[in-house]
Design a protein around this motif. Structure first.
Motif, short mmCIF file in Angstrom:
data_model
loop_
_atom_site.label_atom_id
_atom_site.label_comp_id
_atom_site.label_asym_id
_atom_site.label_seq_id
_atom_site.Cartn_x
_atom_site.Cartn_y
_atom_site.Cartn_z
N ALA A 48 -1.31 -2.82 -10.22
CA ALA A 48 -2.38 -2.12 -9.51
C ALA A 48 -3.56 -3.06 -9.28
O ALA A 48 -3.96 -3.80 -10.18
N TRP A 88 0.86 -1.17 0.00
CA TRP A 88 0.00 0.00 0.00
C TRP A 88 0.91 1.23 0.00
O TRP A 88 1.86 1.31 0.79
N GLY A 100 -7.94 1.11 -8.90
CA GLY A 100 -6.68 0.80 -8.23
C GLY A 100 -6.13 1.89 -7.35
O GLY A 100 -5.04 1.73 -6.78
N GLN A 101 -6.85 3.00 -7.20
CA GLN A 101 -6.33 4.07 -6.36
C GLN A 101 -7.46 4.91 -5.79
O GLN A 101 -8.58 4.92 -6.31
N LYS A 142 -2.76 3.85 -3.06
CA LYS A 142 -2.78 2.76 -4.03
C LYS A 142 -2.52 1.42 -3.35
O LYS A 142 -1.83 1.36 -2.33
N HIS A 143 -3.07 0.37 -3.96
CA HIS A 143 -2.79 -0.99 -3.51
C HIS A 143 -2.18 -1.74 -4.69
O HIS A 143 -2.77 -1.81 -5.78
N LEU A 186 -2.64 10.28 -3.44
CA LEU A 186 -3.23 9.06 -3.97
C LEU A 186 -2.83 7.88 -3.10
O LEU A 186 -1.65 7.68 -2.80
#
Length: 348
Positions: free
Chosen positions: A60, A36, A68-69, A52-53, A50
């Motif tokens: 993503a 993350w 994805g974010q 994100k994972h 942002l």
């Protein structure tokens, strides 16, 4: 001179919050299969950051947030987070500061595991407060298995900054049983200090790193529990170090104090208790995760619970008293009724 010094200190504080210098907090959390991250949003006209994972290293997770974010702002001043953490249920927590009246106020945000703001926490996933009326510049936070969270940083309102830790209950209210009225401060006359980093061990115990500034800079490691915090380790710091990047980590079987940032790992199931928890035993089932706390009523949030915490079951006592009164009234009514005299029928 004092006014000029105060103005300089405030200007330095504002610049430090806005520029987010190197510190012990991390913008990346990693586990075995994913990560993350928090980065600045290149489209700053919409949102500044942002979340994100990433899966399998760099891919993503399209199911996370929006494609994805998740775009977000932490506060009205769009200040950057100081630290990002992920708990055992993969909820994402972050802490930063927002300047209000030239004083910092901690902002604690929480996102659900799918990347969306957790609306059960604070207001739309964010909680801003001044714990016990004390201005705090936060450096790190640590979510616990029962849904509560610890925040570490420094008090900036006095002449000498002091290391501070406070605890928020699972509903976001200040835990006034922790420290003094909800806030623990490191004592020490003349020594400036800051709490830079929190960590949990494999058995669920918690510790905080404290950097001490002054003639003899030093690093301290304090245990954090429902008992009074206590020093468990000390070591000198380099004279040129301000200790801002001092971090505590649990490595296999011991605490380690070091300098530098870098990714953190998913927080193990830790609890704020003086009794170590067995590995793998979590109180996640007791985590209500319900918000329900108004951040605009911080000072009065937990006072009623503290005032009535004497162990007496007052509700049941009131119910029993009402039942006894009802039974007594029945007997009184019966006693006042005229008695009916039975007469023998006339004989024929």
């Amino acid at each position: 001179m004092k006014a000029a010094g105060a103005a300089t200190a405030l200007a330095f504080l504002a610049a430090a919050i806005a520029s987010a210098p190197a510190h012990a907090g991390s913008m990346t959390v990693r586990d075995a299969n994913s990560a993350w991250t928090v980065n600045e949003d290149p489209q700053a006209d919409a949102n500044d950051f942002l979340l994100k994972h990433l899966v399998n290293g760099t891919l993503a997770d399209e199911r996370f947030g929006h494609d994805g974010q998740t775009a977000f702002t932490l506060g009205a001043n769009n200040d950057p987070p100081a630290s990002v953490r992920v708990d055992a249920t993969h909820r994402i927590w972050m802490v930063g500061a927002s300047l209000t009246g030239n004083q910092p106020q901690p902002v604690i945000a929480r996102f659900a595991s799918d990347g969306n703001a957790d609306v059960r926490w604070g207001v739309q996933g964010k909680l801003q407060l001044t714990p016990a009326g004390v201005p705090v510049k936060p450096n790190d936070l640590l979510p616990l298995a029962d849904g509560s969270v610890l925040v570490a940083g420094e008090i900036t309102g006095g002449v000498t900054p002091r290391a501070v830790v406070f605890h928020l209950n699972a509903d976001g209210s200040l835990d006034r049983r922790f420290g003094s009225g909800g806030v623990w401060q490191r004592a020490g006359e003349g020594d400036a200090s800051t709490a830079t980093s929190l960590a949990a061990s494999a058995d669920g115990t918690v510790a905080v790193a404290v950097a001490v500034r002054g003639a003899k800079p030093g690093a301290e490691l304090w245990s954090v529990s429902d008992a009074a915090p206590a020093v468990i380790q000390r070591k000198p710091l380099d004279d040129t170090s301000d200790g801002e990047d001092l971090r505590v980590e649990w490595l296999t079987d011991r605490w380690v104090l070091s300098n530098g940032g870098g990714p953190t790992t998913v927080v193990p199931a830790a609890l704020l208790t003086s009794r170590p928890q067995a590995p793998g035993v979590a109180a996640a089932a007791s985590d209500p995760g319900e918000g329900g706390f108004s951040p605009f009523a911080v000072e009065a949030a937990s006072a009623p619970a503290a005032a009535n915490d004497d162990g007496l079951p007052w509700t049941w006592i009131a119910i029993a008293a009402a039942l006894l009164a009802a039974i007594a009234s029945v007997f009184v009514v019966r006693a006042r009724r005229p008695k009916t005299v039975l007469r023998k029928p006339p004989s024929r």
